[in-house]
Design a protein around this motif. Structure first.
Motif, mmCIF file in Angstrom:
data_model
loop_
_atom_site.group_PDB
_atom_site.id
_atom_site.type_symbol
_atom_site.label_atom_id
_atom_site.label_comp_id
_atom_site.label_asym_id
_atom_site.label_seq_id
_atom_site.Cartn_x
_atom_site.Cartn_y
_atom_site.Cartn_z
ATOM 1 N N GLU A 157 69.041 -22.075 12.755
ATOM 2 C CA GLU A 157 68.345 -21.266 11.758
ATOM 3 C C GLU A 157 66.844 -21.461 11.954
ATOM 4 O O GLU A 157 66.377 -22.594 12.050
ATOM 5 C CB GLU A 157 68.725 -21.732 10.348
ATOM 6 C CG GLU A 157 69.383 -20.726 9.461
ATOM 7 C CD GLU A 157 68.639 -19.426 9.237
ATOM 8 O OE1 GLU A 157 69.307 -18.427 9.018
ATOM 9 O OE2 GLU A 157 67.368 -19.397 9.288
ATOM 10 N N SER A 158 66.117 -20.364 11.987
ATOM 11 C CA SER A 158 64.670 -20.500 12.158
ATOM 12 C C SER A 158 63.979 -20.849 10.832
ATOM 13 O O SER A 158 62.910 -21.440 10.827
ATOM 14 C CB SER A 158 64.080 -19.214 12.738
ATOM 15 O OG SER A 158 64.356 -18.131 11.887
ATOM 16 N N GLN A 207 81.805 -10.954 7.308
ATOM 17 C CA GLN A 207 81.614 -11.948 8.371
ATOM 18 C C GLN A 207 82.709 -13.016 8.368
ATOM 19 O O GLN A 207 82.891 -13.728 9.358
ATOM 20 C CB GLN A 207 80.230 -12.581 8.326
ATOM 21 C CG GLN A 207 79.841 -13.191 7.016
ATOM 22 C CD GLN A 207 78.363 -13.530 6.989
ATOM 23 O OE1 GLN A 207 77.934 -14.440 7.682
ATOM 24 N NE2 GLN A 207 77.580 -12.829 6.199
ATOM 25 N N ALA A 251 75.931 -12.742 12.493
ATOM 26 C CA ALA A 251 76.223 -11.934 11.306
ATOM 27 C C ALA A 251 74.901 -11.512 10.673
ATOM 28 O O ALA A 251 74.124 -12.373 10.238
ATOM 29 C CB ALA A 251 77.071 -12.722 10.308
ATOM 30 N N GLU A 268 66.954 -18.832 19.260
ATOM 31 C CA GLU A 268 67.777 -18.758 20.462
ATOM 32 C C GLU A 268 67.178 -19.586 21.608
ATOM 33 O O GLU A 268 67.885 -19.983 22.520
ATOM 34 C CB GLU A 268 67.971 -17.291 20.883
ATOM 35 C CG GLU A 268 66.719 -16.520 21.244
ATOM 36 C CD GLU A 268 65.812 -16.205 20.052
ATOM 37 O OE1 GLU A 268 66.273 -16.280 18.902
ATOM 38 O OE2 GLU A 268 64.630 -15.882 20.306
ATOM 39 N N GLY A 279 71.265 -17.792 13.042
ATOM 40 C CA GLY A 279 70.797 -17.156 11.807
ATOM 41 C C GLY A 279 71.869 -17.141 10.734
ATOM 42 O O GLY A 279 72.165 -16.093 10.159
HETATM 43 C C1 LIG Z 1 69.416 -11.126 7.531
HETATM 44 S S1 LIG Z 1 69.574 -12.851 7.482
HETATM 45 C C2 LIG Z 1 71.310 -13.074 7.640
HETATM 46 C C3 LIG Z 1 71.783 -14.406 7.101
HETATM 47 C C4 LIG Z 1 73.309 -14.637 7.162
HETATM 48 N N1 LIG Z 1 73.818 -14.557 8.513
HETATM 49 C C5 LIG Z 1 74.040 -13.668 6.279
HETATM 50 O O1 LIG Z 1 74.795 -12.842 6.777
HETATM 51 O O2 LIG Z 1 73.877 -13.748 5.067
HETATM 52 C C6 LIG Z 1 68.974 -13.297 9.061
HETATM 53 C C7 LIG Z 1 68.844 -14.814 9.251
HETATM 54 O O3 LIG Z 1 68.445 -15.072 10.597
HETATM 55 C C8 LIG Z 1 67.428 -16.073 10.604
HETATM 56 N N2 LIG Z 1 66.648 -15.838 11.815
HETATM 57 C C9 LIG Z 1 65.755 -14.852 12.068
HETATM 58 N N3 LIG Z 1 65.311 -14.914 13.344
HETATM 59 C C10 LIG Z 1 65.937 -15.978 13.907
HETATM 60 C C11 LIG Z 1 65.960 -16.533 15.219
HETATM 61 N N4 LIG Z 1 65.218 -16.011 16.206
HETATM 62 N N5 LIG Z 1 66.756 -17.603 15.448
HETATM 63 C C12 LIG Z 1 67.508 -18.145 14.442
HETATM 64 N N6 LIG Z 1 67.550 -17.638 13.197
HETATM 65 C C13 LIG Z 1 66.794 -16.568 12.932
HETATM 66 C C14 LIG Z 1 66.683 -15.870 9.312
HETATM 67 O O4 LIG Z 1 66.007 -17.032 8.909
HETATM 68 C C15 LIG Z 1 67.794 -15.458 8.361
HETATM 69 O O5 LIG Z 1 68.366 -16.566 7.713
#
Ligand SMILES: C[S@@+](CC[C@H](N)C(=O)[O-])C[C@H]1O[C@@H](n2cnc3c(N)ncnc32)[C@H](O)[C@@H]1O
Length: 208
Positions: A68-69, A28, A109, A95, A45
């Motif tokens: 971030e949620s 990323q 990512a 979102e 996220g």
């Molecule tokens: C698989 S993790 C990836 C984290 C980071 N981008 C990485 O690559 O290490 C997915 C992330 O998205 C966040 N997330 C899940 N649904 C979300 C949403 N609708 N809006 C914002 N964040 C969200 C989760 O809390 C989590 O931190």
């Protein structure tokens, strides 16, 4: 019950490092150099916020909106403060909470893989609408392959995250095809971890 990464936040980075080595972070970070000084950047996220450290390393001033949620993930991200070059607006939300206006860069990512087929198109549409014409979308995620051990690993990951985070996604979707449905041009891509991870730069064409 909606998806919640709070429980995995404390060990998320260690787990990713253990399974994938540096590939999650390196993939990323790979195209961040494409982001210009002064850009308005939207990150969805962002997890524990390592991406903010990698962005700051570029030594280019940017205004970052970071959604971030997970409250725990957001707390860990805030711990990365202070930044030398970034001005970051941290928002706990999804979102649905993206502030009005356009962004020069959208970063997803390992984010789109959270969603299932019923939700993904709507999320991508929302992000696309927030991307300015000529802006770039940096997308990094797992890709679907036919390699047995990779398919097994993906299955295991979905099972793990379904148990620990209530992940709605059940299988890896074809992100490349979905991006091709938008007015976006693929400018560059790069693979990591034996082609299992792909990072892509898409540019939004003018006129939509
Ligand atoms: C698989 S993790 C990836 C984290 C980071 N981008 C990485 O690559 O290490 C997915 C992330 O998205 C966040 N997330 C899940 N649904 C979300 C949403 N609708 N809006 C914002 N964040 C969200 C989760 O809390 C989590 O931190």
């Amino acid at each position: 019950m909606s998806v919640n990464f709070d429980r995995v936040a404390p060990f998320y980075d260690r787990l990713a490092q253990w399974v994938f080595g540096d590939s999650i972070r390196a993939s990323q970070a790979y195209f961040l150099k494409e982001i210009r000084q002064g850009s308005r950047v939207l990150i969805l996220g962002g997890g524990t916020g390592n991406i903010l450290l990698d962005l700051d390393q570029l030594a280019r001033k940017m205004q970052v909106t970071y959604l971030e949620s997970s409250g725990e993930m957001l707390r860990l991200s805030r711990e990365k403060l202070p930044f030398k070059f970034l001005s970051v607006r941290f928002i706990q939300g999804t979102e649905k909470n993206i502030p009005s206006g356009e962004f020069d860069v959208v970063i997803t990512a390992f984010f789109l893989d959270v969603f299932d087929e019923s939700k993904l198109p709507e999320i991508m549409e929302t992000l696309y609408d927030h991307l300015a014409n000529g802006g770039i979308w940096l997308q990094t995620d797992f890709t679907r392959t036919r390699v047995p051990w990779q398919r097994l690993l993906v299955k295991g990951m979905y099972l793990f995250f379904r148990v620990f985070t209530n992940l709605p996604g059940k299988k890896l979707l074809d992100f490349s095809w979905r991006f091709s449905q938008f007015n976006l041009t693929m400018k560059a891509y790069h693979h990591f971890f034996s082609n299992m991870i792909m990072t892509v730069v898409y540019e939004k064409d003018a006129g939509r």
